[in-house]
Design an enzyme around this catalytic site. Structure first.
Site, PDB file in Angstrom:
ATOM      1  N   ASN A  39       0.865  -1.182   0.000  1.00 24.79           N
ATOM      2  CA  ASN A  39       0.000   0.000   0.000  1.00 24.79           C
ATOM      3  C   ASN A  39       0.898   1.228   0.000  1.00 24.79           C
ATOM      4  O   ASN A  39       1.492   1.558   1.020  1.00 24.79           O
ATOM      5  CB  ASN A  39      -0.912  -0.023   1.229  1.00 24.79           C
ATOM      6  CG  ASN A  39      -1.730   1.256   1.341  1.00 24.79           C
ATOM      7  OD1 ASN A  39      -1.786   2.060   0.407  1.00 24.79           O
ATOM      8  ND2 ASN A  39      -2.361   1.445   2.496  1.00 24.79           N
ATOM      9  N   SER A  62       3.520  -1.924  10.329  1.00 27.87           N
ATOM     10  CA  SER A  62       4.966  -1.987  10.546  1.00 27.87           C
ATOM     11  C   SER A  62       5.584  -3.335  10.178  1.00 27.87           C
ATOM     12  O   SER A  62       6.498  -3.817  10.867  1.00 27.87           O
ATOM     13  CB  SER A  62       5.319  -1.601  11.989  1.00 27.87           C
ATOM     14  OG  SER A  62       4.913  -0.265  12.252  1.00 27.87           O
TER      15      SER A  62
HETATM   16  P1  13P Z   1       3.148   0.595   7.701  1.00 23.31           P
HETATM   17  O1  13P Z   1       3.654  -0.712   7.138  1.00 23.31           O
HETATM   18  O2  13P Z   1       3.867   1.791   7.187  1.00 23.31           O
HETATM   19  O3  13P Z   1       3.012   0.546   9.190  1.00 23.31           O
HETATM   20  O4  13P Z   1       1.645   0.756   7.136  1.00 23.31           O
HETATM   21  C1  13P Z   1       0.766  -0.310   7.241  1.00 23.31           C
HETATM   22  C2  13P Z   1      -0.433  -0.003   6.441  1.00 23.31           C
HETATM   23  O5  13P Z   1      -1.207   0.874   6.775  1.00 23.31           O
HETATM   24  C3  13P Z   1      -0.655  -0.779   5.216  1.00 23.31           C
HETATM   25  O6  13P Z   1      -1.918  -0.538   4.682  1.00 23.31           O
END
Ligand code: 13P
Length: 232
Positions: free
Chosen positions: A6, A192
């Site tokens: 994403n 994360s």
């Molecule tokens: P991060 O991997 O940056 O924490 O974001 C997770 C996320 O919202 C994926 O849709």
């Protein structure tokens, strides 16, 4: 296993082209890979990844085919572009753009009807977890969804998104099992996910893949997570 990147509001068409040219040279056999660029970068991603196994998905979709809905994009428009699927109900849309369970349900329903693959996101905030309300929140968010062959869910605890605070594999497993008890479809973990924690998260019985934010923006870290999925 499915690994979806994403990109959120990162990468215009030029950076998208650079990333996709690199991605199509990678050998990622053994894992389903999806990239989710911003709307303006979907066309170039579709073009450059045509003929590969890598799918391109949007980050949201409207429930009507067309109409007076300034700023929105329909499933029909995404299909015309050759887009394979879409994310729906990401917590950032719920938090900043007034997305509700009701609108999530409408978007998911319309996208599936139009033949798109859907990654629908659920997850509790830190406050809700501390109050022991995680299952109630998930139950409510999931109440608008029904199993479908083209639907997967993403469990993304809001407190783990972009914070570097990952759910432990045990917390993820427990939540995923609960999500599946409500709507029986594959469930991705998001929050994360990085190359160094992907393997242990993906090793959990009910973790069927990952929805990756920050670490999906660099080719090296994204493909490292894809390779962890291949091995798991
Ligand atoms: P991060 O991997 O940056 O924490 O974001 C997770 C996320 O919202 C994926 O849709």
């Amino acid at each position: 296993m499915l690994i979806a990147g994403n990109w959120k509001m990162f990468k215009g068409p030029a950076e998208t082209a650079e990333f996709c040219l690199g991605l199509r040279d990678e050998d990622l056999e053994g894992v389903d890979v999806v990239v989710c660029p911003p709307f303006v970068s979907l066309a170039v991603a579709v073009q450059l990844l045509a003929g590969t196994e890598i799918a391109v998905a949007a980050q949201s979709v409207h429930w009507e085919d067309e109409g007076a809905y300034t700023g929105e994009i329909s499933a029909r428009m995404l299909r015309e572009l050759g887009v394979y699927g879409t994310i729906v109900g990401h917590s950032e849309r719920r938090q900043y753009f007034g997305e509700t369970d009701e609108t999530v349900g409408k978007r998911v329903h319309a996208a599936l009807e139009a033949g798109l693959f859907v990654i629908a996101c659920v997850g509790e905030t830190e406050h809700e977890r501390e109050d022991n309300r995680t299952e109630d929140v998930l139950r409510r968010q999931l109440s608008v969804l029904e199993p479908d062959d083209n639907l997967v869910l993403a469990y993304e605890p809001v407190w783990a998104i972009g914070t570097g605070k990952t759910a432990t594999p045990e917390i993820a497993q427990e939540a995923h099992a609960f999500v599946k008890s409500q709507v029986e479809v594959p469930v991705l973990y998001g929050g994360s996910v990085k190359p160094d924690n992907a393997a242990e998260l993906l090793a959990q019985a009910d973790v069927d893949g990952a929805l990756v934010g920050g670490a999906s923006l660099e080719l090296d870290s994204f493909t490292a997570i894809c390779r962890a999925a291949i091995r798991s």
